[in-house]
Design a protein around this motif. Structure first.
Motif, PDB file in Angstrom:
ATOM      1  N   THR A  53     100.420  90.524 -59.261  1.00 50.52           N
ATOM      2  CA  THR A  53      99.356  89.840 -60.000  1.00 50.52           C
ATOM      3  C   THR A  53      98.004  90.058 -59.324  1.00 50.52           C
ATOM      4  O   THR A  53      96.997  90.324 -59.989  1.00 50.52           O
ATOM      5  CB  THR A  53      99.660  88.333 -60.099  1.00 50.52           C
ATOM      6  OG1 THR A  53     100.871  88.137 -60.826  1.00 50.52           O
ATOM      7  CG2 THR A  53      98.539  87.597 -60.816  1.00 50.52           C
ATOM      8  N   ALA A  54      97.971  89.973 -57.993  1.00 53.19           N
ATOM      9  CA  ALA A  54      96.721  90.192 -57.257  1.00 53.19           C
ATOM     10  C   ALA A  54      96.208  91.619 -57.480  1.00 53.19           C
ATOM     11  O   ALA A  54      94.991  91.844 -57.619  1.00 53.19           O
ATOM     12  CB  ALA A  54      96.940  89.921 -55.772  1.00 53.19           C
ATOM     13  N   GLU A  55      97.105  92.589 -57.524  1.00 51.58           N
ATOM     14  CA  GLU A  55      96.701  93.972 -57.791  1.00 51.58           C
ATOM     15  C   GLU A  55      96.088  94.105 -59.183  1.00 51.58           C
ATOM     16  O   GLU A  55      95.116  94.856 -59.375  1.00 51.58           O
ATOM     17  CB  GLU A  55      97.910  94.903 -57.653  1.00 51.58           C
ATOM     18  CG  GLU A  55      98.430  95.047 -56.234  1.00 51.58           C
ATOM     19  CD  GLU A  55      99.718  95.848 -56.165  1.00 51.58           C
ATOM     20  OE1 GLU A  55     100.202  96.292 -57.243  1.00 51.58           O
ATOM     21  OE2 GLU A  55     100.249  96.032 -55.060  1.00 51.58           O
ATOM     22  N   TYR A  77     106.524  74.212 -54.241  1.00 55.15           N
ATOM     23  CA  TYR A  77     107.137  75.491 -54.623  1.00 55.15           C
ATOM     24  C   TYR A  77     106.255  76.215 -55.639  1.00 55.15           C
ATOM     25  O   TYR A  77     106.730  76.710 -56.666  1.00 55.15           O
ATOM     26  CB  TYR A  77     108.542  75.285 -55.186  1.00 55.15           C
ATOM     27  CG  TYR A  77     109.474  74.565 -54.247  1.00 55.15           C
ATOM     28  CD1 TYR A  77     110.062  75.224 -53.165  1.00 55.15           C
ATOM     29  CD2 TYR A  77     109.743  73.216 -54.423  1.00 55.15           C
ATOM     30  CE1 TYR A  77     110.900  74.547 -52.296  1.00 55.15           C
ATOM     31  CE2 TYR A  77     110.586  72.533 -53.542  1.00 55.15           C
ATOM     32  CZ  TYR A  77     111.159  73.212 -52.486  1.00 55.15           C
ATOM     33  OH  TYR A  77     111.987  72.535 -51.623  1.00 55.15           O
ATOM     34  N   ALA A  78     104.954  76.252 -55.341  1.00 53.17           N
ATOM     35  CA  ALA A  78     103.986  76.798 -56.291  1.00 53.17           C
ATOM     36  C   ALA A  78     103.207  77.943 -55.665  1.00 53.17           C
ATOM     37  O   ALA A  78     102.881  77.915 -54.470  1.00 53.17           O
ATOM     38  CB  ALA A  78     103.019  75.709 -56.742  1.00 53.17           C
ATOM     39  N   THR A  79     102.902  78.942 -56.487  1.00 50.69           N
ATOM     40  CA  THR A  79     102.092  80.079 -56.062  1.00 50.69           C
ATOM     41  C   THR A  79     101.001  80.313 -57.103  1.00 50.69           C
ATOM     42  O   THR A  79     101.280  80.355 -58.302  1.00 50.69           O
ATOM     43  CB  THR A  79     102.941  81.356 -55.920  1.00 50.69           C
ATOM     44  OG1 THR A  79     104.017  81.113 -55.007  1.00 50.69           O
ATOM     45  CG2 THR A  79     102.102  82.516 -55.411  1.00 50.69           C
ATOM     46  N   VAL A  80      99.775  80.446 -56.628  1.00 49.28           N
ATOM     47  CA  VAL A  80      98.633  80.653 -57.511  1.00 49.28           C
ATOM     48  C   VAL A  80      97.825  81.842 -57.008  1.00 49.28           C
ATOM     49  O   VAL A  80      97.573  81.965 -55.806  1.00 49.28           O
ATOM     50  CB  VAL A  80      97.730  79.395 -57.554  1.00 49.28           C
ATOM     51  CG1 VAL A  80      96.454  79.671 -58.351  1.00 49.28           C
ATOM     52  CG2 VAL A  80      98.490  78.218 -58.156  1.00 49.28           C
ATOM     53  N   VAL A  81      97.448  82.711 -57.917  1.00 52.36           N
ATOM     54  CA  VAL A  81      96.545  83.807 -57.583  1.00 52.36           C
ATOM     55  C   VAL A  81      95.157  83.428 -58.093  1.00 52.36           C
ATOM     56  O   VAL A  81      94.995  83.020 -59.249  1.00 52.36           O
ATOM     57  CB  VAL A  81      97.011  85.139 -58.195  1.00 52.36           C
ATOM     58  CG1 VAL A  81      96.034  86.255 -57.824  1.00 52.36           C
ATOM     59  CG2 VAL A  81      98.403  85.495 -57.688  1.00 52.36           C
ATOM     60  N   ARG A 129      92.938  86.468 -54.097  1.00 53.49           N
ATOM     61  CA  ARG A 129      93.671  85.927 -52.956  1.00 53.49           C
ATOM     62  C   ARG A 129      94.839  85.102 -53.485  1.00 53.49           C
ATOM     63  O   ARG A 129      94.811  84.616 -54.627  1.00 53.49           O
ATOM     64  CB  ARG A 129      92.780  85.067 -52.051  1.00 53.49           C
ATOM     65  CG  ARG A 129      92.264  83.784 -52.658  1.00 53.49           C
ATOM     66  CD  ARG A 129      91.407  83.035 -51.656  1.00 53.49           C
ATOM     67  NE  ARG A 129      90.810  81.836 -52.229  1.00 53.49           N
ATOM     68  CZ  ARG A 129      91.407  80.643 -52.224  1.00 53.49           C
ATOM     69  NH1 ARG A 129      92.618  80.505 -51.699  1.00 53.49           N
ATOM     70  NH2 ARG A 129      90.804  79.591 -52.760  1.00 53.49           N
ATOM     71  N   ILE A 130      95.839  84.952 -52.656  1.00 48.42           N
ATOM     72  CA  ILE A 130      97.055  84.236 -53.038  1.00 48.42           C
ATOM     73  C   ILE A 130      97.125  82.930 -52.265  1.00 48.42           C
ATOM     74  O   ILE A 130      96.920  82.909 -51.049  1.00 48.42           O
ATOM     75  CB  ILE A 130      98.303  85.089 -52.747  1.00 48.42           C
ATOM     76  CG1 ILE A 130      98.256  86.393 -53.556  1.00 48.42           C
ATOM     77  CG2 ILE A 130      99.578  84.312 -53.069  1.00 48.42           C
ATOM     78  CD1 ILE A 130      99.314  87.404 -53.145  1.00 48.42           C
TER      79      ILE A 130
END
Length: 263
Positions: free
Chosen positions: A233-235, A253-257, A245-246
């Motif tokens: 996703t960052a790419e 349990y969360a990831t955001v770009v 940035r990530i």
């Protein structure tokens, strides 16, 4: 003369919910008992939950970011992990920011952000008619605007180049993995809100591809994604003019770009 229905006790409800596989039976029982309904309606609600209907759709609301968000049947239920995206957005949103909640569902993300950032100009959009009707009740109560259509298509032209904060909780479950999701999601939430295509990133790609047309100079795009998808996703962000940035939360349990439009 018919007998008056007896209200189910908490212990009976808990027992029935546990037998149906509800992990948080005690909490759910308390919420059901607190609903302002008759004993007959309560019994019907318990039966609905046992049959697999999401508790949020039965109650008509969910708790998100400390707020009560209305959620209608057939509308995506905001997950607690998405509160992390709101926290990240709040750290970069200034007072009076123009905010767009894309793929908004119930409108929970934008409404939550408005609760901690003063004076924002809130806009939201979704392709699902049921979601739009629901979001209008949540968003328009704050003076915001909700549009129905595919991603950016229904937005007013006046928003182009003015969006300071773009929230996009797009579907990111790979198509082949949808069958592994809990039945509550698979059977009671629109497929379009879950299916992200072969690698889960199809809708993200479309959002990112046009984001620079709508973001203000230095504006930010926030996308929730899976931990294993974040680097890709960052790419995608970088390829479309956004520095990326990530950010991750072990607790949720969360990831955001997070992308920022290069100026």
């Amino acid at each position: 003369m018919s007998a008056t229905p007896t209200t189910l006790s908490e212990s009976v409800i808990v027992t029935r919910l546990r037998a149906a596989g509800c992990v948080f039976a005690e909490d759910e029982a308390r919420l059901l008992l607190a609903a302002p309904v008759s004993p007959t309606e309560l019994a019907e609600m318990v039966d609905q939950r046992i049959s697999g209907l999401p508790l949020e759709h039965i109650l008509g609301w969910t708790s998100f970011f400390g707020l009560r968000i209305e959620v209608d049947p057939g509308v995506f239920v905001p997950r607690r992990r998405s509160e992390f995206l709101v926290h990240e957005a709040a750290a970069l949103a200034g007072p009076g920011a123009t905010v767009l909640d894309l793929c908004c569902g119930s409108g929970a993300l934008g409404v939550a952000l408005a609760s901690v950032v003063s004076g924002i100009e809130l806009h939201a959009a979704d392709i699902e008619p049921a979601a739009v009707l629901c979001a209008r009740r949540n968003v328009e109560a704050l003076g915001g605007h909700v549009y129905q259509g595919d991603l950016y298509a229904p937005l007013p032209a006046a928003l182009r180049g003015r969006v300071d904060i773009l929230l996009a909780n797009t579907p990111y479950v790979p198509t082949d993995a949808i069958g592994l999701m809990p039945p509550e999601a698979r059977f009671h939430e629109p497929h379009v809100t879950l299916d992200g295509g072969v690698d889960g990133l199809d809708v993200q790609r479309r959002v990112v591809a046009s984001a620079s047309d709508w973001l203000s100079p230095g504006g930010h795009l926030f996308v929730e994604t899976g931990e294993g998808q974040a680097a890709t996703t960052a790419e995608i962000f970088e390829a479309h003019g956004l520095s990326a940035r990530i950010a991750a939360s072990d607790e949720l349990y969360a990831t955001v770009v997070i992308g920022t439009l290069r100026t």
